[in-house]
Enzyme design. Structure first.
Site, mmCIF file in Angstrom:
data_model
loop_
_atom_site.group_PDB
_atom_site.id
_atom_site.type_symbol
_atom_site.label_atom_id
_atom_site.label_comp_id
_atom_site.label_asym_id
_atom_site.label_seq_id
_atom_site.Cartn_x
_atom_site.Cartn_y
_atom_site.Cartn_z
ATOM 1 N N HIS A 29 0.819 -1.210 0.000
ATOM 2 C CA HIS A 29 0.000 0.000 0.000
ATOM 3 C C HIS A 29 0.860 1.270 0.000
ATOM 4 C CE1 HIS A 29 0.842 -0.788 4.253
ATOM 5 N NE2 HIS A 29 0.683 0.502 4.463
ATOM 6 N N ASN A 30 0.388 2.255 -0.740
ATOM 7 C CA ASN A 30 1.011 3.580 -0.872
ATOM 8 C C ASN A 30 2.313 3.576 -1.668
ATOM 9 O OD1 ASN A 30 -1.050 4.474 0.807
ATOM 10 N ND2 ASN A 30 0.219 4.470 2.641
#
Length: 368
Positions: free
Chosen positions: A264-265
């Site tokens: 994520h990210n």
């Protein structure tokens, strides 16, 4: 599927040598090629294989004496590898999905599907989804609500795209890959976790011994989506997690192999190549034209510059400047890692030398 040698020459933008009218049904390696197949022999080392096989025509290296190989026709190329994308695309029969929408597909009335779609059985497409022209969607694919996908998408059977994702043109997603699953993000509510405390102690220079902390994990929900550019391919069973607040991003032209995890990210640049079993941790940034070999691991919150090459099995724990080739665990310059490996091979001999020296010193001490 049938084609002629002239068709192949036309697709490759070159001329036919000999008979271009021979009808073919496929391609094969030189020794395995039959009379109705074109032999792929773009290097002189395959010449003997042509003689052992039954091919009448072949794709050859530049300047090849095709007639001496017993062929009736040939196409010669200055750089044979350049032919492979074109010829394999021309001969690929595809998934065999029929034009139109299969009656068993479940498509929300608010979804917008472009012209020329081929949608296989048991596909599920959610509310507000937008898909461009000429989509090919295999059986059991699901696309979550609000996701937008460009033209010429190819989604293989069993692929999953979650809600709120944005994907460009000419996207290919192989079977059982997942785009937009929740990120692996948890925190402890009552006090810091043992991992947080250990990392803090190490940053302060303290020993990283066993520490006590909370084990009551609370999920941080993933509110961001995934943004993917044009001409991206994601391999079978790979996963790209959605972002926590902002989107996880994959740049145009990037190619991702099977069983790759992007956390994520993370932000991955353009024209990146990720080989099998690569793991990119959350919030890492990968520059443009980076190549990550098989089983490369990238730690969270670090940056890898443009044009970096990481050899197979490398573990990258800290930032890597642009243009560097790295190898090893932890990652170091490739020439440094090779020197380390040379010295490691000498260790048994050095250890024996040390033992011999210890015996000599012990004898001298006893005599003294």
């Amino acid at each position: 599927m049938q084609f002629t040698l002239a068709d192949i020459a036309s697709a490759l933008g070159t001329e036919v040598l000999g008979r271009g009218d021979i009808v073919l049904s496929g391609a094969a390696e030189p020794t395995d090629a039959g009379p109705d197949q074109i032999a792929l022999a773009m290097d002189p080392k395959y010449a003997e294989g042509i003689k052992d096989g039954q091919a009448r025509v072949a794709l050859l290296w530049d300047g090849a004496d095709w007639e001496s190989l017993g062929l009736e026709g040939a196409v010669c190329l200055k750089r044979g590898k350049t032919a492979m994308p074109l010829i394999t695309k021309a001969l690929d029969p595809g998934m065999g999905v029929a034009p139109g929408v299969h009656p068993s597909a479940v498509i929300d009335p608010s979804a917008e599907i472009g012209e020329g779609a081929k949608i296989a059985p048991l596909v599920v497409i959610g509310a507000g989804v937008k898909i461009g022209a000429n989509a090919t969607i295999g059986a059991h694919v699901s696309i979550g609500y609000g996701t937008q996908i460009g033209d010429d998408v190819t989604l293989h059977p069993g692929a999953r795209i979650a809600h709120g994702c944005t994907i460009g043109d000419r996207f290919t997603l192989q079977s059982n890959a997942v785009i937009g699953g929740d990120g692996f993000s948890f925190v402890t509510l009552d006090k810091e976790s043992a991992v947080e405390k250990m990392r803090g102690d190490m940053a302060d220079g303290d020993d990283a011994g066993a520490v006590e902390g909370s084990a009551h994990w609370a999920r941080v929900h993933s509110l961001g989506g995934v943004e993917i550019g044009d001409d991206v391919e994601v391999g079978a069973t790979s996963t790209i997690d959605r972002g926590t607040i902002r989107a996880t991003k994959i740049g145009s032209g990037t190619k991702i192999d099977c069983q790759v995890q992007v956390g994520h990210n993370a932000i991955v640049g353009e024209h990146v190549m990720m080989c099998g079993n690569v793991g990119v941790s959350g919030s890492a940034k990968v520059g443009n034209r980076v190549v990550l070999g098989g089983k490369v691991g990238v730690s969270d919150n670090i940056f890898i510059g443009d044009d970096v090459i990481a050899g197979g099995g490398t573990n990258i724990y800290t930032n890597v400047p642009a243009g560097r080739a790295v190898l090893g665990s932890p990652a170091v310059k490739i020439e440094t890692e090779m020197a380390i490996r040379r010295e490691l091979r000498r260790l048994p001999r050095l250890a024996q030398t040390l033992r011999d020296l210890q015996k000599t010193v012990s004898k001298l001490t006893d005599k003294g």
